[in-house]
Design a protein around this motif. Structure first.
Motif, mmCIF file in Angstrom:
data_model
loop_
_atom_site.group_PDB
_atom_site.id
_atom_site.type_symbol
_atom_site.label_atom_id
_atom_site.label_comp_id
_atom_site.label_asym_id
_atom_site.label_seq_id
_atom_site.Cartn_x
_atom_site.Cartn_y
_atom_site.Cartn_z
ATOM 1 N N UNK A 88 0.905 -1.154 0.066
ATOM 2 C CA UNK A 88 0.196 -0.055 0.123
ATOM 3 C C UNK A 88 0.925 1.484 0.053
ATOM 4 N N UNK A 89 1.668 1.332 0.834
ATOM 5 C CA UNK A 89 2.553 2.387 0.755
ATOM 6 C C UNK A 89 3.476 2.285 1.984
ATOM 7 N N UNK A 90 4.445 2.933 2.537
ATOM 8 C CA UNK A 90 5.326 3.105 3.486
ATOM 9 C C UNK A 90 5.129 4.334 4.409
ATOM 10 N N UNK A 91 4.821 4.398 5.691
ATOM 11 C CA UNK A 91 4.968 5.596 6.462
ATOM 12 C C UNK A 91 6.264 6.191 6.666
ATOM 13 N N UNK A 92 6.252 7.559 6.639
ATOM 14 C CA UNK A 92 7.356 8.296 6.962
ATOM 15 C C UNK A 92 7.372 8.732 8.313
ATOM 16 N N UNK A 210 3.108 -0.886 4.631
ATOM 17 C CA UNK A 210 1.837 -1.014 4.949
ATOM 18 C C UNK A 210 1.416 -2.043 3.822
ATOM 19 N N UNK A 211 0.369 -3.097 4.084
ATOM 20 C CA UNK A 211 0.293 -3.850 3.110
ATOM 21 C C UNK A 211 -1.423 -4.353 3.094
ATOM 22 N N UNK A 212 -1.917 -4.870 2.311
ATOM 23 C CA UNK A 212 -3.511 -5.361 2.038
ATOM 24 C C UNK A 212 -3.193 -6.683 1.309
ATOM 25 N N UNK A 244 4.630 10.251 13.036
ATOM 26 C CA UNK A 244 4.176 10.134 11.666
ATOM 27 C C UNK A 244 4.436 11.574 10.827
ATOM 28 N N UNK A 245 4.756 11.494 9.702
ATOM 29 C CA UNK A 245 4.895 12.675 8.851
ATOM 30 C C UNK A 245 4.024 12.383 7.461
ATOM 31 N N UNK A 246 3.819 11.432 7.252
ATOM 32 C CA UNK A 246 3.338 11.120 5.852
ATOM 33 C C UNK A 246 3.544 9.895 5.390
ATOM 34 N N UNK A 247 3.250 9.387 4.080
ATOM 35 C CA UNK A 247 3.341 8.376 3.193
ATOM 36 C C UNK A 247 4.067 8.468 1.991
ATOM 37 N N UNK A 248 5.088 7.270 1.852
ATOM 38 C CA UNK A 248 5.727 7.292 0.663
ATOM 39 C C UNK A 248 5.330 5.923 -0.173
ATOM 40 N N UNK A 249 5.199 6.295 -1.465
ATOM 41 C CA UNK A 249 4.603 5.258 -2.471
ATOM 42 C C UNK A 249 5.830 4.234 -2.869
ATOM 43 N N UNK A 250 6.562 3.899 -2.236
ATOM 44 C CA UNK A 250 7.483 2.774 -2.690
ATOM 45 C C UNK A 250 6.850 1.338 -3.515
ATOM 46 N N UNK A 251 7.781 0.961 -4.339
ATOM 47 C CA UNK A 251 7.266 -0.400 -4.896
ATOM 48 C C UNK A 251 7.845 -1.498 -4.684
#
Length: 273
Positions: A88-92, A210-212, A244-251
């Motif tokens: 889903x993404x990775x919290x910063x 984060x995963x689904x 927490x500061x945000x979310x990063x869209x890693x692959x």
């Protein structure tokens, strides 16, 4: 997004967990974070459970088809969850000094017994949380191997970063590698951390993803948007508590290097098979 669990029972509104930094001292803030995420999911037409699943072992949830959202570690994501869960993404996180969505491990030892870097660990006992932890196990193994170093005494598996911190503070072990976010939480909430000092750190890698479930793969972008919006809407005191500061869209490709073979026997010859 309701679906059935592996046991065939109906899981109303799916399953969600945020187990990796869910310390008791910040549990109200974690619940507030989840309430915000759930609200944002609802605004996007996605059902989610009212409360987080706090099962003793979160790992079975990571491949449960009813999973809406959870957080895993980068090493098991790269080695065991490829094709079995969706990123889903990775919290910063704040307070680590790492790049957005990235983190590292700090190597800690008792004050007054500080090794002279990672090359001074041959006779020092290593405490680690679990063998499938990136920050607690894989990262320090790679760090020592890169320098041609070893830690000879039989390592101590503790089950959790917090337990590793306490093992070093109490003298059961001599050093440990701690997730930088967990270390900041320990500095704030665990008196054992006051007896320790950081003597080295590992290179940065992508943080805890984060995963689904595969069932919800088509909704992963909407889930990410909901998480991102919830983080940005956090009250200041909640944001400060969960760092927490945000979310990063890693692959998934960003995590792929973590799957490289670990030179465990080279670095930790005393580890039981």
């Amino acid at each position: 997004m309701s679906s059935s669990s592996d046991t065939g029972g109906e899981a109303p509104h799916g399953i969600a967990s945020l187990p990796m930094y869910d310390w008791p001292e910040i549990r109200p803030a974690t619940d507030a974070l989840w309430a915000g995420i759930r609200d944002q999911l609802s605004r996007r037409g996605l059902d989610a459970p009212a409360t987080l699943d706090r099962s003793a072992d979160p790992e079975p949830l990571w491949t449960d088809p009813g999973l809406i959202l959870s957080q895993t570690c980068g090493y098991p994501f790269a080695t065991r969850l490829t094709g079995r869960a969706v990123l889903v993404g990775t919290p910063a996180h704040a307070a680590t000094g790492a790049g957005p969505g990235r983190y590292f491990s700090v190597l800690v030892a008792r004050k007054g017994e500080v090794p002279d870097g990672s090359g001074d660990l041959a006779g020092k006992r290593f405490a680690f949380n679990t063998r499938h932890s990136q920050s607690g196990f894989a990262a320090p193994v790679r760090l020592l191997a890169a320098g041609g170093h070893v830690s000879l005494p039989p390592p101590l598996e503790t089950g959790a970063h917090r337990a590793s911190i306490r093992a070093v503070a109490e003298g059961t072990a001599d050093w440990a590698a701690i997730d930088a976010v967990a270390w900041e939480l320990a500095r704030r909430h665990d008196p054992s951390a006051r007896d320790l000092v950081v003597f080295a750190r590992t290179p940065e890698t992508p943080g805890l993803p984060l995963i689904t479930s595969l069932v919800h793969a088509d909704g992963a972008d909407a889930i990410a948007a909901a998480v991102e919006a919830a983080i940005h809407a956090l009250e200041p005191e909640v944001r400060e508590a969960v760092l927490l500061t945000g979310l990063v869209r890693f692959t998934p490709a960003d995590y792929a290097p973590l799957a490289a073979e670990l030179p465990v026997r080279q670095v930790l010859p005393g580890l039981d098979s």
